[in-house]
Design an enzyme around this catalytic site. Structure first.
Site, PDB file in Angstrom:
ATOM      1  N   THR A 113      14.767  58.115  42.325  1.00  0.00           N
ATOM      2  CA  THR A 113      13.611  57.677  41.552  1.00  0.00           C
ATOM      3  C   THR A 113      13.192  58.734  40.535  1.00  0.00           C
ATOM      4  O   THR A 113      13.200  59.923  40.824  1.00  0.00           O
ATOM      5  CB  THR A 113      12.419  57.382  42.478  1.00  0.00           C
ATOM      6  OG1 THR A 113      12.806  56.423  43.441  1.00  0.00           O
ATOM      7  CG2 THR A 113      11.234  56.849  41.692  1.00  0.00           C
ATOM      8  N   ARG A 141      19.066  43.140  46.554  1.00  0.00           N
ATOM      9  CA  ARG A 141      17.815  43.735  47.015  1.00  0.00           C
ATOM     10  C   ARG A 141      16.999  44.254  45.840  1.00  0.00           C
ATOM     11  O   ARG A 141      17.511  44.928  44.963  1.00  0.00           O
ATOM     12  CB  ARG A 141      18.117  44.875  47.987  1.00  0.00           C
ATOM     13  CG  ARG A 141      16.855  45.559  48.556  1.00  0.00           C
ATOM     14  CD  ARG A 141      16.586  46.871  47.877  1.00  0.00           C
ATOM     15  NE  ARG A 141      15.518  47.622  48.540  1.00  0.00           N
ATOM     16  CZ  ARG A 141      14.999  48.751  48.081  1.00  0.00           C
ATOM     17  NH1 ARG A 141      15.448  49.262  46.951  1.00  0.00           N
ATOM     18  NH2 ARG A 141      14.043  49.367  48.745  1.00  0.00           N
ATOM     19  N   GLY A 143      13.643  46.468  45.003  1.00  0.00           N
ATOM     20  CA  GLY A 143      12.705  47.395  45.626  1.00  0.00           C
ATOM     21  C   GLY A 143      11.345  47.386  44.964  1.00  0.00           C
ATOM     22  O   GLY A 143      10.973  46.466  44.233  1.00  0.00           O
ATOM     23  N   ASP A 144      10.606  48.447  45.213  1.00  0.00           N
ATOM     24  CA  ASP A 144       9.227  48.513  44.730  1.00  0.00           C
ATOM     25  C   ASP A 144       9.123  49.012  43.305  1.00  0.00           C
ATOM     26  O   ASP A 144       8.127  48.770  42.637  1.00  0.00           O
ATOM     27  CB  ASP A 144       8.427  49.459  45.621  1.00  0.00           C
ATOM     28  CG  ASP A 144       8.912  50.908  45.484  1.00  0.00           C
ATOM     29  OD1 ASP A 144      10.125  51.126  45.702  1.00  0.00           O
ATOM     30  OD2 ASP A 144       8.116  51.784  45.159  1.00  0.00           O
TER      31      ASP A 144
END
Length: 370
Positions: A113, A141, A143-144
């Site tokens: 990140t 998937r 993610g946030d």
């Protein structure tokens, strides 16, 4: 995402494989969406963003091409280092009982990140976050990181000071209102910077003068998170932090004090905070609940006629994991990088240059010269 106003404009793009700089696409979506939603000519042709908050893969990449952003072949993103981490994760999952590719108690598995929070001269806080996701995540998937409220957030609001007594101003001036630990000298607070969990927000300005009649107090927050994105989604982490700072207060018989963003941050992503608790008995077994957040909080006091009487802003952070790579421009205008908490080096690697002050202008001059 930007803090300005109540419309809470923010964008997220995901599933990308051909855009060289995804963050530039998110910025274009924000700016063009602003024009589509709030442009002066409602009959003008849409720029294509239509004010949407999130776009995925093909639609996002089509817009990027239409807008002239630089496109690359998917092979551009390949690196031997990340490929090695992928293979290591596969071996861990297959050779060890209940192995997890993205987390290890002893080995460091990077989450990848990169986040930033900035404050401009107009008092606008902006947050942005980018990542390639977890190592060996399931195909599809999400993610946030591209999700407003979970991986990043920014907002501003006007404090209701009608019920806050003059005694609160006197009380809060005696406490550590929006002040970082002395050892960090205005950079980023460590996990628990010695402040009470109910660290108050002072209503006096930097010179200690009280807010006058008719004054308006505006607060703004901006945050970017890193760590186990599924846990951030489950707790709606960064919006929860901002909401605690915005809506919570601590009252006693004589006063009511507002909670600072640093204190709210500790409640969610600090040790034993909500993020950690969301992992339950899986804490420190799967990587769930692990993470950290960087942020900026601004408090602006305006007089009844709109004049700015004081503006106080602070960089802050908190994390419940072993360390978090982070850097900021401190109050001296110097760049400082940290990985661990202050005084945490015992038994850990101290990174070269950690805690030192660097003159950003020297870096810029070197870049321009080259």
């Amino acid at each position: 995402m930007v803090s300005k106003g109540k419309k809470k404009r923010g964008t997220g793009v995901m599933g990308l494989t051909r855009i060289k700089n995804p963050i530039k696409l998110a910025r274009e979506m924000l700016l063009r969406g602003e024009e589509d939603l709030y442009g002066e000519d409602p009959e003008s042709r849409s720029t294509g963003a239509q004010g949407h908050c999130q776009l995925h893969k093909f639609s996002a990449e089509t817009l990027a091409e239409d807008w002239g952003l630089e496109m690359v072949d998917p092979s551009y993103y390949f690196t031997e280092k990340r490929w090695g981490q992928h293979l290591k994760g596969l071996r861990k999952e297959t050779e060890e009982e209940e192995g997890v590719a993205t987390w290890d108690e002893k080995d460091f598995f990077p989450q990848g990140t990169c986040g930033a929070v900035a404050l401009d001269a107009d008092g606008v806080v902006c947050a942005a976050t980018s990542t390639g996701g977890m190592t060996n995540k399931l195909t599809g998937r999400i993610g946030d990181t591209p999700t407003l409220g979970a991986g990043f957030w920014a907002e501003e609001w006007e404090e209701d000071i009608s019920s806050i007594s003059r005694a609160e101003s006197l009380l809060s001036r005696a406490g550590p209102a929006l002040v970082l630990s002395e050892t960090l000298k205005g950079l980023m607070a460590d996990c628990f910077p010695g402040l009470s969990i109910y660290s108050p927000i002072s209503l006096g300005d930097r010179d200690g003068r009280e807010s006058g009649k008719g004054d308006r107090i505006m607060r703004a927050t901006g945050m970017s998170g890193t760590g186990n994105g599924d846990s951030f989604l489950r707790t709606n982490a960064v919006r929860t932090i901002s909401a605690i700072a915005r809506y919570s207060s601590f009252s006693n018989s004589t006063s009511t004090t507002k909670i600072s963003l640093q204190s709210a941050l500790a409640q969610v992503t600090g040790r034993n905070g909500e993020l950690q608790q969301s992992a339950g008995d899986r804490w420190q077994k799967t990587g769930e609940g692990e993470g950290g957040v960087i942020g900026i909080e601004l408090k602006l006091v305006r007089s009844a006629d709109g004049e700015v009487k004081s503006a106080i802003s602070e960089c802050l952070d908190d994390f419940n994991c072993g360390g978090m790579f982070r850097a900021a421009i401190n109050k001296h205008g110097k760049a400082v990088m940290r990985v661990w908490r202050e005084g945490q080096h015992s038994g850990l690697e101290k990174y070269e240059g950690e805690g030192m002050e660097y003159d950003v202008r020297e870096w810029l001059n070197e870049e321009m010269a080259s």
